[in-house]
Design a protein around this motif. Structure first.
Motif, PDB file in Angstrom:
ATOM      1  N   THR A 145      -4.018   0.017  -3.485  1.00 29.03           N
ATOM      2  CA  THR A 145      -4.657  -0.664  -2.347  1.00 29.03           C
ATOM      3  C   THR A 145      -3.602  -1.036  -1.300  1.00 29.03           C
ATOM      4  OG1 THR A 145      -4.427  -2.738  -3.539  1.00 29.03           O
ATOM      5  CG2 THR A 145      -6.564  -1.657  -3.658  1.00 29.03           C
ATOM      6  N   GLU A 183       1.716  -2.317  -7.601  1.00 31.20           N
ATOM      7  CA  GLU A 183       0.549  -3.057  -8.098  1.00 31.20           C
ATOM      8  C   GLU A 183       0.976  -4.208  -9.006  1.00 31.20           C
ATOM      9  OE1 GLU A 183      -2.344  -2.898  -7.111  1.00 31.20           O
ATOM     10  OE2 GLU A 183      -3.079  -0.898  -6.729  1.00 31.20           O
ATOM     11  N   LYS A 217      -1.623  -5.913   0.354  1.00 30.32           N
ATOM     12  CA  LYS A 217      -3.029  -6.075   0.724  1.00 30.32           C
ATOM     13  C   LYS A 217      -3.556  -7.373   0.115  1.00 30.32           C
ATOM     14  CE  LYS A 217      -7.135  -4.684   2.137  1.00 30.32           C
ATOM     15  NZ  LYS A 217      -7.396  -4.725   3.577  1.00 30.32           N
ATOM     16  N   ALA A 233      -6.061  -9.554  -1.682  1.00 29.28           N
ATOM     17  CA  ALA A 233      -7.209  -9.354  -2.565  1.00 29.28           C
ATOM     18  C   ALA A 233      -8.057 -10.610  -2.549  1.00 29.28           C
ATOM     19  CB  ALA A 233      -6.708  -9.070  -3.978  1.00 29.28           C
ATOM     20  N   ARG A 234      -9.355 -10.464  -2.493  1.00 29.42           N
ATOM     21  CA  ARG A 234     -10.250 -11.625  -2.413  1.00 29.42           C
ATOM     22  C   ARG A 234     -10.101 -12.543  -3.619  1.00 29.42           C
ATOM     23  NH1 ARG A 234     -11.355 -12.925   2.464  1.00 29.42           N
ATOM     24  NH2 ARG A 234     -10.967 -11.005   3.555  1.00 29.42           N
TER      25      ARG A 234
END
Lengths: 157, 742
Positions: free
Chosen positions: B591, B700, B729, B731-732
């Motif tokens: 991601t 990651e 990125k 992440a929620r």
């Protein structure tokens, strides 16, 4: 005159009045006479073994005393009510209560105001009883006494 | 001075400085004012801890005169006493210097009422407390007359530590709020009143009859008149000399030092204490000028770093907590603390409430006014020196000063938490339906030299459409040492932040729309996250900060930003290139890699002639067609359906050989390059040599490793010859975790 000025006036009046009241009331109060400092001890009787020393140091904050004989352990004591001092006449009478020891102190207050009694009789009771004459060393005051090493500090002289 | 005595003093001062710095640092870490740590350090060095735990060692270090064989016959703590008194004289001069008459002159109605009540209430309560305590913990001496005791207790209870209070306000960015403005004004008034009151109390305590009292009063008035009519104009002339010379010459400094000493000497001789003279001398200095700023900088470090810790240590040496050896004495100590809080906190809170502030704001004013700090210690030492208080009362009051100062920050956090104010951090209005939210890039800047390159990159990412994007430049200033005993209000109220100034200049020159935010913080990463959350930042673009200690490339603040900020994060390692034209995006499919692709797309959209190479490394001799297809699909998707306004088609070339050309926006070329290599890192480093910028996603697993952000990006960051943008990125799930832990 606006309301704010009235409030200010009342506030300052209350302050001045309050201070006057407190100082007037306090003026009649008496604080325990100052016995703090270093004393030389002359025993009348055989001194208690753990208190056998030729000197005594008293640290005092009002009714609360810490007494140390020589390099011995400090003994915490409290002045019992009913004491008499310079404000009551020319005789000083104090009874100190500690956990193990009790001490009665009697002294004549000099005619001329010196703020310190130069000599006092002490009577110890507790595990042993003993009495002695204590003579104030020099003209030490509470302040100079407290600039000496505090209780518990090694005196390796 | 005997040689051995000098050695003893050097050891004593060394120990004092070391411990006070360590304790100050420790307490700072605990969100406490540094002064609390230094007060504790002083107590630790005295009979309450050091002498109690190791009496022989204490005697050896602090009272070698008691050891027969030491050859020292003078009490070395007397020298400490003199040094500490000189330190306090210069410190009080600094306090006077800091005094801003505007604060006192331009008072609102609320500040007038609160400041008066915050003095009168604790003064009356303190004096009333003397009624209760006089026959309990005071003794009959010529100095401890009831009037002196009552006045002293009143004065000691009504003190407020202006520097500590102002420091707390600036650190919490409260100084621009209503609560801050009211409190700082009240504290300034209290400061002046307290020292005047102290002069009065000292005068009362020292004189014994009506004639000396009148003499002291007349001389005091004459002294103040001379200061206003003669010394103040003379100081303005000194300022003119400074301005003509353009520097603060040693002669001017010497004249000012002489004036401080002369003023202190005069007030001491008059009978109202040397400290009042030093304070008034500082108050007479011209305000808010470079002259004063330079002078305070010259004086401050020596006074605050060297002399004040000696004062704390000296206070600690005289503080015998062991004297509080009865339960009754501890009850009295609790009573003293209670009365101190009731008078100052209660009085200020009720007055603020009566003036129309909300209960919560009123309580915040009360809590802040209840801070006593170093000022209380100064006044207590004077009381002790005058003989107005006993050693036990001194110990009780020191504990009270410590408790009231230490309680301020935690109680303030509880009663008036940061979320209830913060004008600069206010979230923008929620966009109305149908209006698209702007893409927001937040650039936290700590080094002025890195700000411009970050702005260039942010502008390139944001694009020229001002309605669709916004850039926020953020400078979070950790509180500097110098402010430890001063308010730091001067610096806090600066209109132009020097760190953000280059960014503002560049933005103006290039017509880039930038909003600047600057405030003092104790926790940089935490506040970057807070600003990102409140301003709904899409991307946080941060410079590269290599930790001073440790081998990890990215640690400390940057790592915490990566972990805590609820937005995409990009770390820019600038290796000197201009705005990138040739961009390499190593792509493995995570991601974070996808974010790297998206940012490359944004850069390409907003500039012409950008050449993007997407590098996909596959293990040799392995059927990796599926992987290649996935990468290609993603590249197509990103460049065909860009995230914002411009939609441009992408066409993929063929896998194999070296290149597979895709046509992205008309002015941009995107190549996908698939190479077989057992070491993806080596392949990336090889390709990086021929580009301007490498855009790489974190691994990651980055958050699982304590210091690294992934082995591969770590090595690439270390060895890459060109500039690098490492992206993470958001992440929620991370957002949820972050929100729940707050």
């Amino acid at each position: 005159m606006s309301r704010a000025y009235v409030v200010y006036f009342l506030m300052f009046a209350a302050f001045i009045g309050g201070m006057w009241f407190i100082i007037t009331l306090g003026g009649a109060m008496k604080a325990p006479d100052d016995l703090s400092g270093d004393w030389k001890i002359a025993w009348y009787t055989a001194p208690p073994p753990e208190l056998n020393a030729g000197s005594m140091r008293i640290e005092q904050s009002g009714r609360f005393f810490t007494v140390r004989f020589g390099d011995g352990k400090p003994i915490g004591m409290t002045l019992a009510s009913g004491w008499r001092g310079a404000k009551d006449g020319r005789k000083l009478r104090m009874h100190l209560d500690g956990a193990a020891w009790k001490m009665d102190i009697a002294a004549d207050i000099p005619l001329r105001e010196t703020w310190h009694v130069p000599e006092a009789s002490i009577a110890l009771s507790g595990p042993y009883t003993a009495s002695a004459t204590a003579t104030r060393i020099g003209a030490q005051t509470a302040r100079s006494a407290s600039s000496s090493p505090p209780a518990g500090v090694a005196n390796a002289r | 001075m005997h040689g051995n005595l000098l050695l003893v003093l050097i050891v004593q001062i060394g120990l004092i400085l070391a411990l006070s710095r360590v304790m100050g640092w420790l307490f700072n870490r605990m969100q406490q004012p540094q002064v609390v740590g230094e007060m504790v350090a002083g107590i630790m060095l005295g009979p309450s801890l050091f002498a109690w735990l190791a009496p022989h060692a204490w005697t050896y270090i602090f009272r070698p005169d008691l050891i027969g064989s030491s050859g020292i016959h003078t009490d070395p703590t007397e020298y400490l006493s003199i040094l500490s008194q000189i330190g306090v004289i210069f410190f009080l001069f600094l306090i006077g210097l800091e005094l801003d008459p505007k604060l006192i002159r331009n008072r609102g109605h609320a500040a007038v009422v609160i400041s008066h009540v915050s003095i009168i209430a604790p003064f009356l309560l303190g004096a009333a407390l003397a009624l209760l305590l006089f026959s309990e913990v005071f003794t009959r001496t010529p100095e401890m007359r009831f009037t002196s005791v009552a006045l002293f207790m009143g004065a000691a209870m009504s003190i407020t530590a202006f520097p500590v209070l102002a420091r707390i306000l600036t650190e919490r960015n409260l100084h621009k709020t209503k609560v801050g403005a009211v409190t700082i004004t009240c504290a300034a008034v209290d400061d002046v009143t307290a020292w005047c009151m102290l002069a009065f109390v000292v005068g009362i305590a020292r004189v014994t009859g009506m004639k000396p009292a009148i003499q002291t009063a007349v001389l005091s008035v004459a002294y103040v008149v001379v200061m206003f009519l003669l010394v103040r104009p003379f100081l303005r002339r000194l300022e003119a000399v400074y301005e003509r010379q353009g520097r603060l010459s040693q002669n001017v400094v010497a004249v000012i030092f002489l004036l401080i000493l002369a003023s202190a000497f005069t007030t001491e001789k008059i009978g109202i204490h040397a400290l009042f003279g030093a304070f008034l001398m500082g108050a007479m200095m011209p305000k808010g000028t470079q002259f004063v700023r330079h002078l305070s900088e010259k004086l401050e470090d020596y006074t605050v770093v060297f002399l004040l810790p000696i004062f704390f240590a000296y206070t600690g040496l005289k503080t015998q907590i062991g004297l509080l050896n009865h339960a009754e004495l501890w009850l009295i100590t609790a009573l003293v603390i209670g009365v101190a809080c009731a008078g100052k906190f209660g009085g200020s809170t009720l007055a603020a409430r009566a003036c129309g502030l909300a209960w919560r704001e009123s309580a915040a004013v009360g809590i802040l006014m209840n801070t006593r700090g170093l000022m209380e210690l100064v006044i207590l030492n004077i009381g002790r020196e005058l003989g107005v208080i006993t050693d036990a009362v001194f110990a009780m009051m020191v504990i009270m000063a410590l408790v009231t100062t230490a309680l301020t920050t935690p109680i303030l956090n509880w009663v008036y938490p940061q979320r209830m104010f913060g004008p600069e951090l206010e979230a923008p209005p929620t966009p109305t339906a149908g209006v698209r939210r702007r893409y927001t890039v937040l650039i936290p800047v700590s080094d002025p030299s890195s700000g411009e390159s970050l702005l260039d990159l942010a502008d390139a990412v944001a694009g020229p459409n001002k309605d669709a994007c916004e850039i926020l430049a953020l400078h979070l200033r950790p509180p500097v040492d110098r402010e430890a005993y001063r308010s730091g209000l001067d610096d806090a109220s600066q209109q132009v932040d020097p760190v953000l100034a280059p960014i503002q200049a560049k933005a103006k020159a290039h017509k880039i729309d930038v909003e600047t935010i600057s405030f003092v913080t104790r926790d940089v990463a935490d506040d970057i996250a807070a600003v990102a959350r409140l301003r709904q930042a899409d991307l946080v673009l941060i410079g590269f900060h290599r930790p001073v200690f440790g081998r990890a490339l990215l640690g400390g603040t940057v790592r915490r930003v990566l972990g805590e900020v609820p937005a995409d994060v990009a770390i820019y390692v600038n290796r000197g290139s201009e705005l990138p034209k040739r961009i390499l995006v190593p792509y493995l499919g995570s991601t974070h890699d996808r974010l790297a692709l998206q940012l490359a797309e944004r850069l390409s959209r907003n500039a012409s002639g950008i050449d993007i190479t997407v590098l996909h490394v596959v293990p040799p001799h392995r059927d990796s067609a599926a992987q290649q297809l996935g990468a290609k699909t993603e590249v197509d998707r990103v460049f065909a359906e860009p995230t914002a306004t411009a939609a441009t088609p992408a066409s993929a070339g063929a896998v194999g050989g070296t290149a597979l050309a895709t046509a992205a926006p008309p002015r941009t070329s995107v190549h996908m390059k698939v190479v077989e290599d057992p070491s993806p890192v080596d392949a990336v480093l090889r390709e990086a040599a021929s580009v301007d910028l490498v855009l790489i996603g974190v691994a990651e697993e980055w958050d699982l490793e304590s210091q690294f952000f992934g082995f591969r990006p770590q090595r690439i960051a270390l060895e890459c010859p060109t500039s690098l943008l490492i992206v993470r990125k958001f992440a929620r799930g991370l957002a949820a975790a972050t929100t729940t832990t707050r």
